[in-house]
Enzyme design. Sequence first.
Site, PDB file in Angstrom:
ATOM      1  N   LYS A 133      36.834  54.586  45.208  1.00  0.00           N
ATOM      2  CA  LYS A 133      38.118  53.512  45.549  1.00  0.00           C
ATOM      3  C   LYS A 133      38.652  54.256  44.881  1.00  0.00           C
ATOM      4  O   LYS A 133      39.874  54.627  44.347  1.00  0.00           O
ATOM      5  CB  LYS A 133      37.515  51.983  45.491  1.00  0.00           C
ATOM      6  N   ASP A 159      40.222  43.931  52.335  1.00  0.00           N
ATOM      7  CA  ASP A 159      38.577  44.627  53.087  1.00  0.00           C
ATOM      8  C   ASP A 159      38.852  44.170  54.570  1.00  0.00           C
ATOM      9  O   ASP A 159      38.328  44.344  55.438  1.00  0.00           O
ATOM     10  CB  ASP A 159      37.515  44.076  52.127  1.00  0.00           C
ATOM     11  N   GLN A 181      34.277  43.648  44.694  1.00  0.00           N
ATOM     12  CA  GLN A 181      33.192  44.731  44.907  1.00  0.00           C
ATOM     13  C   GLN A 181      32.063  43.361  45.532  1.00  0.00           C
ATOM     14  O   GLN A 181      31.486  42.923  44.700  1.00  0.00           O
ATOM     15  CB  GLN A 181      32.665  45.501  44.006  1.00  0.00           C
TER      16      GLN A 181
END
Length: 284
Positions: A53, A120, A97
Amino acid sequence: MSGKIIDGKAISADIKQEVKLEVEALNKRGIEPCLAVILVGENTASKVYVNNKKKACQACGIQSVSYELPENTSERELLDLVEKLNQDKKINGILVQLPLPKQIDETKVILAISPKKDVDCFHPQNVGALHTGQKGFLPCTPAGILELIKRSGYDITSKQCVVIGRSNIVGKPAAMLLLQENGTVTICHSKTKDLAQVCKRADIIVVATGKINTLTKDMVKQGAIVIDVGMNRNEEGKLCGDVDFEAVKEVAEAITPVPGGVGPMTIAMLMKNCLTAAKEQAQG
Ligand code: NDP
Protein backbone atom coordinates in the site's frame (compact mmCIF):
# COMPACT_ATOMS: atom_id res chain seq x y z
CA MET A 1 -11.05 -22.79 -26.91
CA SER A 2 -9.63 -20.89 -24.00
CA GLY A 3 -11.22 -17.80 -22.46
CA LYS A 4 -9.75 -14.35 -22.27
CA ILE A 5 -7.51 -13.78 -19.26
CA ILE A 6 -8.49 -10.54 -17.54
CA ASP A 7 -5.25 -8.75 -16.69
CA GLY A 8 -5.72 -7.18 -13.26
CA LYS A 9 -2.14 -5.93 -13.24
CA ALA A 10 -2.62 -3.92 -16.43
CA ILE A 11 -6.05 -2.58 -15.44
CA SER A 12 -4.81 -1.61 -11.97
CA ALA A 13 -1.81 0.14 -13.56
CA ASP A 14 -4.22 2.19 -15.72
CA ILE A 15 -6.24 3.18 -12.64
CA LYS A 16 -3.13 4.16 -10.68
CA GLN A 17 -1.97 6.26 -13.63
CA GLU A 18 -5.36 8.03 -13.71
CA VAL A 19 -5.09 8.66 -9.96
CA LYS A 20 -1.54 9.98 -10.38
CA LEU A 21 -2.65 12.53 -12.98
CA GLU A 22 -5.45 13.74 -10.70
CA VAL A 23 -3.07 13.93 -7.73
CA GLU A 24 -0.70 16.07 -9.83
CA ALA A 25 -3.57 18.42 -10.64
CA LEU A 26 -4.44 18.65 -6.92
CA ASN A 27 -0.79 19.30 -6.04
CA LYS A 28 -0.86 22.33 -8.35
CA ARG A 29 -3.71 23.68 -6.20
CA GLY A 30 -1.61 23.06 -3.08
CA ILE A 31 -3.52 19.93 -2.05
CA GLU A 32 -1.39 16.95 -1.08
CA PRO A 33 -3.43 13.77 -0.52
CA CYS A 34 -2.11 11.79 2.42
CA LEU A 35 -2.91 8.31 3.77
CA ALA A 36 -2.13 7.20 7.32
CA VAL A 37 -1.47 3.48 7.61
CA ILE A 38 -1.52 1.78 11.01
CA LEU A 39 -0.05 -1.66 11.55
CA VAL A 40 -0.25 -3.32 14.96
CA GLY A 41 1.91 -6.34 15.72
CA GLU A 42 4.05 -8.72 13.76
CA ASN A 43 1.68 -10.41 11.27
CA THR A 44 3.93 -11.20 8.27
CA ALA A 45 1.14 -11.06 5.67
CA SER A 46 -0.09 -7.74 7.08
CA LYS A 47 3.43 -6.30 6.80
CA VAL A 48 3.54 -7.27 3.12
CA TYR A 49 0.09 -5.70 2.49
CA VAL A 50 1.08 -2.48 4.29
CA ASN A 51 4.32 -2.24 2.29
CA ASN A 52 2.43 -2.75 -0.97
CA LYS A 53 0.00 0.00 0.00
CA LYS A 54 2.87 2.37 0.81
CA LYS A 55 4.53 1.57 -2.54
CA ALA A 56 1.25 2.21 -4.38
CA CYS A 57 0.93 5.59 -2.63
CA GLN A 58 4.41 6.48 -3.80
CA ALA A 59 3.61 5.45 -7.38
CA CYS A 60 0.48 7.63 -7.37
CA GLY A 61 2.15 10.64 -5.73
CA ILE A 62 0.03 10.20 -2.57
CA GLN A 63 1.86 10.94 0.68
CA SER A 64 1.79 8.20 3.29
CA VAL A 65 2.65 8.15 6.96
CA SER A 66 2.90 4.85 8.73
CA TYR A 67 2.54 3.87 12.36
CA GLU A 68 3.99 0.51 13.30
CA LEU A 69 2.82 -0.30 16.80
CA PRO A 70 3.94 -3.21 19.00
CA GLU A 71 1.88 -6.39 19.41
CA ASN A 72 0.96 -5.43 23.00
CA THR A 73 -0.57 -2.05 22.05
CA SER A 74 -3.73 -1.47 24.06
CA GLU A 75 -7.10 -0.71 22.54
CA ARG A 76 -7.03 2.72 24.21
CA GLU A 77 -3.65 3.59 22.66
CA LEU A 78 -4.89 2.64 19.20
CA LEU A 79 -8.19 4.53 19.62
CA ASP A 80 -6.24 7.61 20.77
CA LEU A 81 -4.03 7.45 17.68
CA VAL A 82 -7.07 7.10 15.41
CA GLU A 83 -8.69 10.10 17.11
CA LYS A 84 -5.50 12.16 16.67
CA LEU A 85 -5.46 11.28 12.93
CA ASN A 86 -9.19 12.06 12.62
CA GLN A 87 -8.41 15.60 13.82
CA ASP A 88 -5.27 16.03 11.69
CA LYS A 89 -6.16 18.14 8.63
CA LYS A 90 -3.11 16.88 6.71
CA ILE A 91 -4.40 13.29 6.84
CA ASN A 92 -7.13 12.45 4.31
CA GLY A 93 -7.43 8.69 4.75
CA ILE A 94 -6.88 6.31 7.68
CA LEU A 95 -6.25 2.63 7.17
CA VAL A 96 -5.91 0.24 10.10
CA GLN A 97 -4.55 -3.04 8.78
CA LEU A 98 -6.62 -6.01 9.96
CA PRO A 99 -6.49 -8.41 11.71
CA LEU A 100 -5.65 -6.73 15.04
CA PRO A 101 -4.18 -8.47 18.09
CA LYS A 102 -6.82 -10.13 20.28
CA GLN A 103 -6.83 -7.50 23.06
CA ILE A 104 -8.21 -4.95 20.55
CA ASP A 105 -11.86 -4.95 19.44
CA GLU A 106 -11.80 -4.46 15.65
CA THR A 107 -15.38 -3.20 15.57
CA LYS A 108 -14.58 -0.42 18.05
CA VAL A 109 -11.61 0.66 15.95
CA ILE A 110 -13.62 0.68 12.71
CA LEU A 111 -16.31 2.76 14.43
CA ALA A 112 -13.68 5.20 15.70
CA ILE A 113 -12.38 6.09 12.22
CA SER A 114 -14.06 9.22 10.86
CA PRO A 115 -16.36 8.07 8.01
CA LYS A 116 -14.85 10.88 5.91
CA LYS A 117 -11.40 9.24 6.24
CA ASP A 118 -12.58 5.62 6.08
CA VAL A 119 -10.89 4.74 2.78
CA ASP A 120 -11.40 0.99 3.36
CA CYS A 121 -15.18 1.63 3.50
CA PHE A 122 -15.66 -0.51 6.61
CA HIS A 123 -17.50 2.07 8.78
CA PRO A 124 -21.25 1.28 9.05
CA GLN A 125 -22.07 4.80 7.84
CA ASN A 126 -20.24 4.13 4.58
CA VAL A 127 -21.62 0.59 4.35
CA GLY A 128 -25.12 2.06 4.82
CA ALA A 129 -24.45 4.66 2.13
CA LEU A 130 -23.42 1.90 -0.25
CA HIS A 131 -26.55 -0.13 0.47
CA THR A 132 -28.88 2.85 0.04
CA GLY A 133 -27.17 4.05 -3.13
CA GLN A 134 -25.81 7.27 -1.63
CA LYS A 135 -22.52 8.87 -2.57
CA GLY A 136 -19.53 7.62 -0.59
CA PHE A 137 -16.44 5.49 -0.68
CA LEU A 138 -16.70 2.17 -2.48
CA PRO A 139 -15.22 -0.89 -0.75
CA CYS A 140 -11.88 -1.58 -2.43
CA THR A 141 -12.04 -5.26 -3.43
CA PRO A 142 -15.68 -5.22 -4.64
CA ALA A 143 -15.10 -1.95 -6.52
CA GLY A 144 -12.03 -3.56 -8.09
CA ILE A 145 -14.15 -6.52 -9.22
CA LEU A 146 -16.57 -4.15 -10.93
CA GLU A 147 -13.77 -2.29 -12.69
CA LEU A 148 -12.32 -5.58 -13.98
CA ILE A 149 -15.66 -6.52 -15.52
CA LYS A 150 -16.48 -3.10 -16.96
CA ARG A 151 -13.02 -2.23 -18.27
CA SER A 152 -12.90 -5.62 -20.01
CA GLY A 153 -15.90 -4.42 -21.99
CA TYR A 154 -18.72 -6.37 -20.32
CA ASP A 155 -22.07 -4.86 -19.40
CA ILE A 156 -23.64 -6.11 -16.17
CA THR A 157 -27.19 -4.95 -16.92
CA SER A 158 -29.69 -7.84 -16.94
CA LYS A 159 -26.95 -10.43 -16.44
CA GLN A 160 -27.44 -13.35 -14.05
CA CYS A 161 -24.75 -12.76 -11.41
CA VAL A 162 -23.79 -15.28 -8.76
CA VAL A 163 -21.56 -14.27 -5.84
CA ILE A 164 -20.19 -17.16 -3.79
CA GLY A 165 -19.38 -15.84 -0.30
CA ARG A 166 -21.25 -13.41 1.95
CA SER A 167 -18.53 -11.71 3.99
CA ASN A 168 -18.88 -8.05 4.89
CA ILE A 169 -15.70 -7.10 3.05
CA VAL A 170 -16.16 -9.02 -0.21
CA GLY A 171 -19.31 -11.07 -0.87
CA LYS A 172 -22.07 -8.76 0.38
CA PRO A 173 -20.69 -5.49 -1.02
CA ALA A 174 -19.76 -7.17 -4.32
CA ALA A 175 -23.37 -8.36 -4.64
CA MET A 176 -24.65 -4.87 -3.85
CA LEU A 177 -22.45 -3.25 -6.51
CA LEU A 178 -23.54 -5.81 -9.13
CA LEU A 179 -27.17 -5.06 -8.18
CA GLN A 180 -26.55 -1.34 -8.61
CA GLU A 181 -25.24 -2.11 -12.09
CA ASN A 182 -28.62 -3.77 -12.79
CA GLY A 183 -27.44 -7.36 -12.54
CA THR A 184 -29.83 -10.03 -11.25
CA VAL A 185 -27.88 -11.18 -8.23
CA THR A 186 -27.83 -14.41 -6.23
CA ILE A 187 -25.64 -14.69 -3.14
CA CYS A 188 -24.42 -18.18 -2.20
CA HIS A 189 -22.67 -19.40 0.94
CA SER A 190 -21.69 -22.56 2.76
CA LYS A 191 -25.34 -23.53 3.39
CA THR A 192 -26.42 -23.07 -0.26
CA LYS A 193 -27.93 -26.22 -1.76
CA ASP A 194 -27.03 -27.28 -5.28
CA LEU A 195 -24.33 -24.64 -5.69
CA ALA A 196 -23.35 -26.17 -9.02
CA GLN A 197 -26.86 -25.74 -10.40
CA VAL A 198 -27.08 -22.13 -9.22
CA CYS A 199 -23.70 -21.31 -10.76
CA LYS A 200 -24.50 -23.05 -14.03
CA ARG A 201 -27.18 -20.41 -14.75
CA ALA A 202 -24.82 -17.51 -14.22
CA ASP A 203 -23.41 -15.11 -16.79
CA ILE A 204 -21.06 -13.63 -14.19
CA ILE A 205 -19.64 -15.57 -11.24
CA VAL A 206 -17.66 -13.95 -8.42
CA VAL A 207 -15.98 -16.47 -6.12
CA ALA A 208 -14.85 -15.33 -2.65
CA THR A 209 -14.75 -18.32 -0.31
CA GLY A 210 -11.09 -18.77 0.56
CA LYS A 211 -11.44 -22.44 -0.44
CA ILE A 212 -9.41 -23.95 -3.28
CA ASN A 213 -11.51 -25.39 -6.15
CA THR A 214 -14.85 -24.00 -4.95
CA LEU A 215 -15.70 -23.45 -8.62
CA THR A 216 -14.98 -26.25 -11.06
CA LYS A 217 -15.55 -26.57 -14.79
CA ASP A 218 -18.81 -28.55 -14.48
CA MET A 219 -20.36 -25.60 -12.56
CA VAL A 220 -19.75 -23.01 -15.27
CA LYS A 221 -21.75 -22.43 -18.41
CA GLN A 222 -20.02 -21.79 -21.70
CA GLY A 223 -19.34 -18.06 -22.08
CA ALA A 224 -19.55 -17.05 -18.42
CA ILE A 225 -17.30 -14.38 -16.88
CA VAL A 226 -15.46 -15.66 -13.82
CA ILE A 227 -13.88 -13.43 -11.17
CA ASP A 228 -11.71 -15.22 -8.62
CA VAL A 229 -11.17 -13.27 -5.40
CA GLY A 230 -9.59 -16.10 -3.42
CA MET A 231 -6.05 -15.99 -2.13
CA ASN A 232 -4.96 -19.38 -0.91
CA ARG A 233 -1.75 -21.40 -0.69
CA ASN A 234 -1.88 -24.85 -2.25
CA GLU A 235 0.03 -27.89 -0.99
CA GLU A 236 3.21 -26.69 -2.72
CA GLY A 237 2.85 -23.28 -1.09
CA LYS A 238 1.91 -21.65 -4.39
CA LEU A 239 -0.59 -18.76 -4.37
CA CYS A 240 -3.89 -19.81 -5.95
CA GLY A 241 -7.52 -18.74 -6.03
CA ASP A 242 -10.87 -20.38 -5.33
CA VAL A 243 -11.42 -21.41 -8.97
CA ASP A 244 -10.02 -24.41 -10.82
CA PHE A 245 -8.43 -21.94 -13.23
CA GLU A 246 -6.91 -24.28 -15.84
CA ALA A 247 -10.17 -26.20 -16.39
CA VAL A 248 -12.63 -23.30 -16.00
CA LYS A 249 -10.77 -21.10 -18.50
CA GLU A 250 -11.71 -23.68 -21.17
CA VAL A 251 -15.41 -22.77 -20.84
CA ALA A 252 -15.31 -19.17 -19.59
CA GLU A 253 -15.58 -16.19 -21.91
CA ALA A 254 -13.20 -14.37 -19.55
CA ILE A 255 -11.51 -15.20 -16.26
CA THR A 256 -9.20 -13.55 -13.74
CA PRO A 257 -5.96 -15.30 -12.74
CA VAL A 258 -4.51 -15.57 -9.24
CA PRO A 259 -2.14 -13.86 -8.80
CA GLY A 260 -2.60 -10.90 -11.15
CA GLY A 261 -6.40 -10.58 -11.10
CA VAL A 262 -8.40 -9.07 -8.25
CA GLY A 263 -5.39 -8.66 -5.91
CA PRO A 264 -3.76 -5.64 -7.60
CA MET A 265 -7.18 -4.02 -8.08
CA THR A 266 -7.84 -3.79 -4.34
CA ILE A 267 -4.86 -1.49 -3.84
CA ALA A 268 -5.63 0.56 -6.95
CA MET A 269 -9.16 1.20 -5.63
CA LEU A 270 -7.70 2.17 -2.25
CA MET A 271 -5.64 4.81 -4.05
CA LYS A 272 -8.80 6.01 -5.76
CA ASN A 273 -10.55 6.32 -2.38
CA CYS A 274 -7.60 8.33 -0.98
CA LEU A 275 -7.92 10.70 -3.92
CA THR A 276 -11.68 11.00 -3.38
CA ALA A 277 -11.12 11.68 0.33
CA ALA A 278 -8.61 14.45 -0.43
CA LYS A 279 -10.92 16.05 -3.00
CA GLU A 280 -13.96 15.96 -0.68
CA GLN A 281 -12.01 17.31 2.30
CA ALA A 282 -10.57 20.12 0.17
CA GLN A 283 -14.14 21.19 -0.56
CA GLY A 284 -14.78 21.34 3.20
P1 NDP B 1 -14.65 -15.16 4.65
O1 NDP B 1 -14.02 -16.39 5.24
O2 NDP B 1 -14.99 -14.02 5.54
O3 NDP B 1 -15.98 -15.59 3.89
C1 NDP B 1 -16.02 -16.72 3.08
C2 NDP B 1 -17.42 -16.92 2.56
O4 NDP B 1 -17.43 -18.03 1.70
C3 NDP B 1 -18.46 -17.19 3.65
O5 NDP B 1 -19.62 -16.44 3.37
C4 NDP B 1 -18.72 -18.69 3.54
O6 NDP B 1 -20.05 -19.05 3.83
C5 NDP B 1 -18.47 -18.92 2.06
N1 NDP B 1 -18.01 -20.28 1.78
C6 NDP B 1 -16.98 -20.94 2.33
N2 NDP B 1 -16.86 -22.16 1.79
C7 NDP B 1 -17.86 -22.29 0.89
C8 NDP B 1 -18.28 -23.32 0.02
N3 NDP B 1 -17.62 -24.48 -0.03
N4 NDP B 1 -19.35 -23.10 -0.76
C9 NDP B 1 -20.01 -21.93 -0.73
N5 NDP B 1 -19.67 -20.90 0.07
C10 NDP B 1 -18.61 -21.09 0.88
O7 NDP B 1 -13.66 -14.70 3.49
P2 NDP B 1 -13.46 -13.28 2.75
O8 NDP B 1 -14.70 -12.87 2.06
O9 NDP B 1 -12.80 -12.34 3.67
O10 NDP B 1 -12.37 -13.70 1.68
C11 NDP B 1 -12.63 -14.68 0.70
C12 NDP B 1 -11.36 -14.95 -0.07
O11 NDP B 1 -10.97 -13.77 -0.74
C13 NDP B 1 -10.15 -15.35 0.79
O12 NDP B 1 -9.36 -16.27 0.05
C14 NDP B 1 -9.41 -14.05 0.96
O13 NDP B 1 -8.02 -14.26 1.18
C15 NDP B 1 -9.65 -13.42 -0.39
N6 NDP B 1 -9.55 -11.96 -0.39
C16 NDP B 1 -8.84 -11.40 -1.39
C17 NDP B 1 -8.72 -10.05 -1.49
C18 NDP B 1 -7.96 -9.49 -2.63
O14 NDP B 1 -7.59 -8.34 -2.58
N7 NDP B 1 -7.70 -10.27 -3.68
C19 NDP B 1 -9.32 -9.14 -0.51
C20 NDP B 1 -10.12 -9.83 0.48
C21 NDP B 1 -10.21 -11.20 0.54
P3 NDP B 1 -20.71 -18.89 5.30
O15 NDP B 1 -21.02 -17.43 5.42
O16 NDP B 1 -21.93 -19.73 5.25
O17 NDP B 1 -19.67 -19.34 6.28
